[in-house]
Design an enzyme around this catalytic site. Sequence first.
Site, mmCIF file in Angstrom:
data_model
loop_
_atom_site.group_PDB
_atom_site.id
_atom_site.type_symbol
_atom_site.label_atom_id
_atom_site.label_comp_id
_atom_site.label_asym_id
_atom_site.label_seq_id
_atom_site.Cartn_x
_atom_site.Cartn_y
_atom_site.Cartn_z
ATOM 1 N N SER A 100 0.777 45.359 -1.720
ATOM 2 C CA SER A 100 1.644 45.276 -0.535
ATOM 3 C C SER A 100 3.115 45.183 -0.939
ATOM 4 O O SER A 100 3.440 44.957 -2.120
ATOM 5 C CB SER A 100 1.271 44.041 0.310
ATOM 6 N N ILE B 177 6.861 44.869 -1.969
ATOM 7 C CA ILE B 177 7.686 45.348 -3.083
ATOM 8 C C ILE B 177 6.801 45.874 -4.229
ATOM 9 O O ILE B 177 7.083 46.919 -4.814
ATOM 10 C CB ILE B 177 8.626 44.217 -3.568
ATOM 11 N N ARG C 229 -5.153 39.442 -5.199
ATOM 12 C CA ARG C 229 -6.380 38.722 -4.845
ATOM 13 C C ARG C 229 -7.234 39.505 -3.855
ATOM 14 O O ARG C 229 -8.450 39.372 -3.830
ATOM 15 C CB ARG C 229 -6.022 37.354 -4.234
ATOM 16 N N ASP D 35 -6.116 36.726 -9.862
ATOM 17 C CA ASP D 35 -5.190 35.734 -9.325
ATOM 18 C C ASP D 35 -4.255 35.301 -10.455
ATOM 19 O O ASP D 35 -4.743 34.923 -11.534
ATOM 20 C CB ASP D 35 -6.020 34.537 -8.810
ATOM 21 N N VAL D 36 -2.946 35.355 -10.230
ATOM 22 C CA VAL D 36 -2.017 34.959 -11.302
ATOM 23 C C VAL D 36 -2.101 33.461 -11.598
ATOM 24 O O VAL D 36 -1.516 33.005 -12.572
ATOM 25 C CB VAL D 36 -0.542 35.354 -11.004
ATOM 26 N N TYR E 49 10.362 27.260 -3.495
ATOM 27 C CA TYR E 49 10.510 28.699 -3.759
ATOM 28 C C TYR E 49 11.721 28.956 -4.647
ATOM 29 O O TYR E 49 11.645 29.667 -5.655
ATOM 30 C CB TYR E 49 10.650 29.449 -2.435
ATOM 31 N N LYS F 273 11.915 30.352 -8.629
ATOM 32 C CA LYS F 273 12.611 31.583 -9.044
ATOM 33 C C LYS F 273 13.722 31.278 -10.048
ATOM 34 O O LYS F 273 14.005 32.092 -10.923
ATOM 35 C CB LYS F 273 13.156 32.321 -7.813
ATOM 36 N N THR G 52 9.022 42.554 4.405
ATOM 37 C CA THR G 52 7.638 42.654 3.921
ATOM 38 C C THR G 52 6.803 41.587 4.643
ATOM 39 O O THR G 52 7.340 40.771 5.395
ATOM 40 C CB THR G 52 7.557 42.372 2.403
HETATM 41 N N1 LIG Z 1 10.604 40.047 0.826
HETATM 42 C C1 LIG Z 1 11.735 39.463 0.405
HETATM 43 O O1 LIG Z 1 12.717 39.271 1.161
HETATM 44 C C2 LIG Z 1 11.846 39.048 -1.043
HETATM 45 C C3 LIG Z 1 13.115 38.691 -1.525
HETATM 46 C C4 LIG Z 1 13.240 38.310 -2.849
HETATM 47 C C5 LIG Z 1 12.128 38.284 -3.670
HETATM 48 N N2 LIG Z 1 10.911 38.610 -3.176
HETATM 49 C C6 LIG Z 1 9.776 38.550 -4.101
HETATM 50 O O2 LIG Z 1 9.143 39.805 -4.142
HETATM 51 C C7 LIG Z 1 7.792 39.628 -4.564
HETATM 52 C C8 LIG Z 1 6.887 40.454 -3.657
HETATM 53 O O3 LIG Z 1 6.909 39.887 -2.344
HETATM 54 P P1 LIG Z 1 6.930 40.799 -1.046
HETATM 55 O O4 LIG Z 1 8.178 40.498 -0.329
HETATM 56 O O5 LIG Z 1 6.595 42.207 -1.398
HETATM 57 O O6 LIG Z 1 5.773 40.122 -0.166
HETATM 58 P P2 LIG Z 1 4.222 40.462 -0.031
HETATM 59 O O7 LIG Z 1 4.013 41.799 0.555
HETATM 60 O O8 LIG Z 1 3.624 39.280 0.654
HETATM 61 O O9 LIG Z 1 3.729 40.536 -1.556
HETATM 62 C C9 LIG Z 1 3.296 39.445 -2.286
HETATM 63 C C10 LIG Z 1 2.162 39.967 -3.160
HETATM 64 O O10 LIG Z 1 1.797 38.961 -4.087
HETATM 65 C C11 LIG Z 1 0.391 38.946 -4.167
HETATM 66 N N3 LIG Z 1 -0.001 37.593 -4.527
HETATM 67 C C12 LIG Z 1 0.343 36.436 -3.904
HETATM 68 N N4 LIG Z 1 -0.222 35.401 -4.517
HETATM 69 C C13 LIG Z 1 -0.929 35.911 -5.556
HETATM 70 C C14 LIG Z 1 -1.726 35.346 -6.568
HETATM 71 N N5 LIG Z 1 -1.927 34.025 -6.629
HETATM 72 N N6 LIG Z 1 -2.301 36.158 -7.484
HETATM 73 C C15 LIG Z 1 -2.112 37.504 -7.427
HETATM 74 N N7 LIG Z 1 -1.366 38.103 -6.494
HETATM 75 C C16 LIG Z 1 -0.788 37.312 -5.571
HETATM 76 C C17 LIG Z 1 -0.125 39.349 -2.793
HETATM 77 O O11 LIG Z 1 -1.375 39.999 -2.872
HETATM 78 P P3 LIG Z 1 -2.758 39.260 -2.511
HETATM 79 O O12 LIG Z 1 -2.561 38.529 -1.226
HETATM 80 O O13 LIG Z 1 -3.740 40.382 -2.457
HETATM 81 O O14 LIG Z 1 -3.027 38.354 -3.660
HETATM 82 C C18 LIG Z 1 0.932 40.346 -2.354
HETATM 83 O O15 LIG Z 1 0.549 41.669 -2.687
HETATM 84 C C19 LIG Z 1 7.523 38.122 -4.533
HETATM 85 O O16 LIG Z 1 7.594 37.615 -5.845
HETATM 86 C C20 LIG Z 1 8.684 37.579 -3.710
HETATM 87 O O17 LIG Z 1 8.989 36.249 -4.065
HETATM 88 C C21 LIG Z 1 10.748 38.997 -1.879
#
Ligand SMILES: NC(=O)c1ccc[n+]([C@@H]2O[C@H](COP(=O)([O-])OP(=O)(O)OC[C@H]3O[C@@H](n4cnc5c(N)ncnc54)[C@H](OP(=O)(O)O)[C@@H]3O)[C@@H](O)[C@H]2O)c1
Length: 221
Positions: free
Chosen positions: A38, A40, A60, A85-86, A178, A182, A213
């Site tokens: 999903s 990013i 997961r 799972d990480v 959070y 980071k 997202t």
């Molecule tokens: N969206 C923003 O504004 C933003 C800004 C800065 C940084 N980020 C960072 O970008 C990264 C991606 O987030 P996103 O915004 O793309 O949101 P997202 O779509 O919710 O993606 C998070 C992903 O992490 C996976 N995940 C969560 N916990 C996990 C675990 N314990 N083991 C393995 N996989 C796990 C989820 O997959 P499953 O549920 O299938 O495990 C999901 O695919 C994150 O590190 C987030 O902190 C996001």
Amino acid sequence: MRCRLRRPQPGRPVRRPGRDRQGERFEGQVALVTGGGSGIGLAVAEVLAAGGASVGLFGRNLERLRTAEKKIVAAGGEATACAGDVRDLDSVQSAVAEVEQRYGPITFAVNAAGTGVGQKYLCDEDEESWLRTIDTNLNGSFRFCRAVVPGMMHRRRGSIVLVSSAAGKRGVPANTAYSASKWGLNGLVRSLALEVGSAHVRVNAVCPGFTDTEMVRGESL
Ligand SMILES: NC(=O)c1ccc[n+]([C@@H]2O[C@H](COP(=O)([O-])OP(=O)(O)OC[C@H]3O[C@@H](n4cnc5c(N)ncnc54)[C@H](OP(=O)(O)O)[C@@H]3O)[C@@H](O)[C@H]2O)c1
């Protein structure tokens, strides 16, 4: 004037259907992308696959990973879903082994798995929620690096990108866990980059700002 015709060069990769104009950019590369189902992580996986890399998708939710795999394959790319799972080193190491057995040594490793679920003001924060955030975002990044770095160092080749956040460069109220996770991740990246750079392994962080997202829509688990 003489006209030179280009002859096909032996060993040069042939562009496969479905690849973009820069489709040879990642030809022959093998990538593992956590959070690849999903947001990013999926976007990164799609770009890598469109450029010719073979991509392992880790997370997961296997069903969601399979959907992402189908989407990439339908676009002419190469991908495989690996559930894990990480928060569990064994599952990350199994995914590394699975991807390397299928495609060859991992050259690109992207850790986009992360959580921002349940962030609160510190006075409302319980220990369990704090620990879950740190365990996924910071300890998960350690486990990811621990699983991919030895092979890359041995081969003296590899690039690791950990997805951090703008919250890892400044303070954010009601986001202490959070933000701290980071900031820690950025420290891991800076130190590890110095540790393994001489072995030709690059380690970088990206610090995205607000991105639409599931995480920011509050739909992540
Ligand atoms: N969206 C923003 O504004 C933003 C800004 C800065 C940084 N980020 C960072 O970008 C990264 C991606 O987030 P996103 O915004 O793309 O949101 P997202 O779509 O919710 O993606 C998070 C992903 O992490 C996976 N995940 C969560 N916990 C996990 C675990 N314990 N083991 C393995 N996989 C796990 C989820 O997959 P499953 O549920 O299938 O495990 C999901 O695919 C994150 O590190 C987030 O902190 C996001």
